[in-house]
Design an enzyme around this catalytic site. Structure first.
Site, PDB file in Angstrom:
ATOM      1  N   PHE A   9       1.546  -8.294  -0.735  1.00 57.60           N
ATOM      2  CA  PHE A   9       1.444  -7.050   0.029  1.00 57.60           C
ATOM      3  C   PHE A   9       0.550  -7.219   1.245  1.00 57.60           C
ATOM      4  O   PHE A   9      -0.574  -7.737   1.137  1.00 57.60           O
ATOM      5  CB  PHE A   9       0.850  -5.932  -0.836  1.00 57.60           C
ATOM      6  CG  PHE A   9       1.809  -5.286  -1.789  1.00 57.60           C
ATOM      7  CD1 PHE A   9       2.645  -4.260  -1.380  1.00 57.60           C
ATOM      8  CD2 PHE A   9       1.870  -5.710  -3.109  1.00 57.60           C
ATOM      9  CE1 PHE A   9       3.531  -3.659  -2.265  1.00 57.60           C
ATOM     10  CE2 PHE A   9       2.745  -5.126  -4.004  1.00 57.60           C
ATOM     11  CZ  PHE A   9       3.577  -4.098  -3.581  1.00 57.60           C
ATOM     12  N   ASP A  10       1.027  -6.771   2.377  1.00 55.02           N
ATOM     13  CA  ASP A  10       0.152  -6.531   3.518  1.00 55.02           C
ATOM     14  C   ASP A  10      -0.711  -5.317   3.160  1.00 55.02           C
ATOM     15  O   ASP A  10      -0.337  -4.525   2.286  1.00 55.02           O
ATOM     16  CB  ASP A  10       1.009  -6.250   4.758  1.00 55.02           C
ATOM     17  CG  ASP A  10       0.189  -5.759   5.932  1.00 55.02           C
ATOM     18  OD1 ASP A  10      -0.765  -6.455   6.322  1.00 55.02           O
ATOM     19  OD2 ASP A  10       0.496  -4.667   6.450  1.00 55.02           O
TER      20      ASP A  10
END
Length: 227
Positions: A9-10
């Protein structure tokens, strides 16, 4: 539908509402310095910051230089006699206190707790760790890879190399990169040979040559892809 065991995940504008965090931190630091017309300064700052973060992705500026340079340019533009280095330090302190989440972020992370989750983000180590630790996302990631700490920033392959090494990943087909940036998250994932999911909450038309594997307009849409 493919099965993914590992989700990267960013953070900013994917799980964290960075616009809200930036506005709050900006207001606090300008109030500390007793400066008015915050809206005027913030508009200029966003334009300056956008250019510099793109320069960072392209390897044209270092993260340490970016921090103070954005304020140096702002102060020159508005003829403010302030120390950009100190101002940036104060700004980052306030930014690290902001924990605004994107709608659905907490639910998605909780429902994916049976997967191996990692955060891969460009940014300042102290700020990102502070925000995660103060948020409902604390303890949810197996690893947190931050560009300042790794020495690489998305879309560079180096930050993915670090993630794969730390997590002992051997099969790229089981990994999915989720993020809001085509040029950083999606390009980085595609270059590395892993599938990507573009979080596009504003339904912006993709006019680039970058073609994510999936696209969702709401974070909850990710659950249909990986569950």
């Amino acid at each position: 539908m493919k099965s993914y065991d590992i989700i990267f995940f960013d953070l900013d504008d994917t799980l964290f509402d960075f616009r809200s965090a930036q506005q709050a931190a900006f207001s606090k630091v300008f109030e500390q310095y007793k400066l008015n017309d915050i809206e005027q300064y913030e508009k200029s700052y966003r334009s300056i910051s956008k250019v510099l973060w793109r320069d960072l992705e392209n390897g044209l500026i270092s993260l340490s230089k970016l921090g103070s340079e954005r304020f140096r340019r702002l102060f020159v533009e508005h003829e403010l006699e302030l120390d950009d280095v100190t101002f940036n330090q104060d700004y980052l302190k306030f930014l690290g206190e902001q924990t605004h989440l994107v709608q659905g972020a907490e639910k998605v992370i909780k429902e994916l707790s049976h997967k191996r989750l990692a955060a891969i983000t460009n940014g300042f180590t102290d700020v990102q760790i502070s925000r995660i630790n103060k948020s409902p996302l604390v303890g949810r990631f197996e690893h947190i890879l931050i560009s300042e700490a790794t020495g690489f920033q998305k879309p560079q392959a180096g930050i993915f190399d670090v993630a794969f090494e730390k997590m002992k990943i051997t099969n790229k087909a089981k990994v999915l990169m989720v993020g809001d940036s085509l040029t950083s998250d999606m390009q980085g994932g595609l270059n590395y040979g892993i599938d990507t999911c573009w979080f596009n909450p504003n339904a912006v038309e993709n006019l680039s040559s970058i073609k994510p594997t999936y696209e969702v307009n709401h974070l909850e849409g990710l659950l249909d892809i990986v569950k």
